[in-house]
Design an enzyme around this catalytic site. Structure first.
Site, mmCIF file in Angstrom:
data_model
loop_
_atom_site.group_PDB
_atom_site.id
_atom_site.type_symbol
_atom_site.label_atom_id
_atom_site.label_comp_id
_atom_site.label_asym_id
_atom_site.label_seq_id
_atom_site.Cartn_x
_atom_site.Cartn_y
_atom_site.Cartn_z
ATOM 1 N N ASP A 195 0.868 -1.165 0.000
ATOM 2 C CA ASP A 195 0.000 0.000 0.000
ATOM 3 C C ASP A 195 0.918 1.232 0.000
ATOM 4 O OD1 ASP A 195 -2.382 1.638 0.478
ATOM 5 O OD2 ASP A 195 -1.621 1.827 2.524
ATOM 6 N N ASP B 31 -0.264 5.160 1.017
ATOM 7 C CA ASP B 31 -0.541 6.143 2.065
ATOM 8 C C ASP B 31 -0.457 5.532 3.450
ATOM 9 O OD1 ASP B 31 -0.953 8.641 0.824
ATOM 10 O OD2 ASP B 31 -2.889 7.969 0.084
ATOM 11 N N ARG C 124 -9.864 17.642 -7.386
ATOM 12 C CA ARG C 124 -8.889 17.918 -8.442
ATOM 13 C C ARG C 124 -7.850 18.926 -7.957
ATOM 14 N NH1 ARG C 124 -13.402 17.307 -11.943
ATOM 15 N NH2 ARG C 124 -13.886 19.537 -11.850
ATOM 16 N N LYS D 228 -7.074 19.553 -4.796
ATOM 17 C CA LYS D 228 -6.273 18.892 -3.761
ATOM 18 C C LYS D 228 -5.210 17.997 -4.380
ATOM 19 C CE LYS D 228 -5.271 15.142 -1.286
ATOM 20 N NZ LYS D 228 -4.947 13.778 -1.759
ATOM 21 N N THR E 266 -2.892 0.725 -4.448
ATOM 22 C CA THR E 266 -3.342 1.841 -3.630
ATOM 23 C C THR E 266 -4.619 2.441 -4.201
ATOM 24 O OG1 THR E 266 -2.734 4.057 -2.828
ATOM 25 C CG2 THR E 266 -1.843 3.392 -4.952
ATOM 26 N N ASP F 32 -1.299 -0.638 6.221
ATOM 27 C CA ASP F 32 -1.218 0.123 7.463
ATOM 28 C C ASP F 32 -2.561 0.252 8.167
ATOM 29 O OD1 ASP F 32 -2.191 1.997 5.394
ATOM 30 O OD2 ASP F 32 -2.042 3.474 7.006
#
Length: 248
Positions: free
Chosen positions: A11, A13, A81, A83, A120, A178
């Site tokens: 993964d 993040d 978009r 962000k 991800t 995580d």
């Protein structure tokens, strides 16, 4: 016969780097401000919102809860978009660094001939430069992002696509996650999963994981040999209790 570990699927993040609290969250807040929306996600609030996978879905759900008028889905898409552009700029600036111990693990996996992949829910526009920066110089054969799937985690589609691209059955790969949401996605795809927690996820329910660790480093750092042992034990335990682990 115990299955052989041939690939590790990471993964991104919170796993490769602590991106959420001081990366994504400020980018979301800056995007809200650019669009004139009076929303600012605090640290604890954002932690709760992380139960919703996908940034645009997260925005839309929160705006609906706040009773925002108008086409919430359209507003969320436009804010997201912005962000994404802001976060991509942060990634390319080099401000985001790998979690301690990760570079050493990746180098050891590559030296052991274990293939590397990523699955991800993040957007490809920032995932690819981040993965390249954090995992270089070791080649990542497969990168599956939120742009490549119809269903986000906890649906297993991302992991299933990664396995298909690798040409491997689930029993010959291992996921590193995580969060509980990520663990659910990986195990639904039939993968043994090692969870490396962070500040947002440490107290979540990780039932079914092959191991739950506070980090990649420490007195007993995570390396290829240890992952192989955890992978073997997870499958051996499954055979003993008759859990019927699939993925073949």
């Amino acid at each position: 016969m115990a299955p052989q570990l041939r690939a590790v699927i990471f993964d991104v993040d919170g796993t490769l780097a602590d991106t959420e609290r001081d990366g994504h969250r400020p980018a979301f807040n800056a995007a809200f401000a650019e669009h004139g929306i009076d929303v600012e996600w605090g640290v604890a609030e954002y932690g709760r919102l992380l139960q919703i996978t996908g940034g645009a879905r997260r925005i839309a759900a929160d705006l609906r809860d706040r009773g925002v008028d108008g086409d919430v889905e359209d507003i969320a898409a436009r804010v997201h978009r912005t962000k994404t552009a802001l976060f991509t700029a942060l990634v390319t600036s080099g401000a985001i660094v790998a979690r301690p111990g990760l570079p050493e693990l990746v180098a050891d996996l590559a030296a052991a001939g274990i293939r590397l992949a990523v699955a991800t829910t993040g957007r490809r526009t920032w995932v690819e430069p981040l993965v390249e920066r954090l995992l270089a110089p070791h080649p990542v054969e497969v990168v599956v992002t939120g742009d490549d799937v119809a269903e986000l985690k906890p649906h297993p589609e991302g992991y299933e696509r990664a396995l298909s691209a690798l040409g491997l059955p689930a029993r010959e790969a291992l996921a590193v996650e995580d969060s509980a949401v990520g663990l659910r996605a990986a195990t639904a795809a039939g993968l043994a999963t090692v969870v490396v927690t962070n500040g947002y996820t440490a107290d979540q329910d990780f039932s079914g994981a092959a191991a739950v660790l506070p980090g990649f480093d420490g007195p007993d750092p995570l390396r290829a040999r240890r992952l192989r042992d955890l992978h073997r034990r997870w499958w051996a335990a499954g055979a003993v209790v008759g859990r019927g682990r699939g993925g073949t």
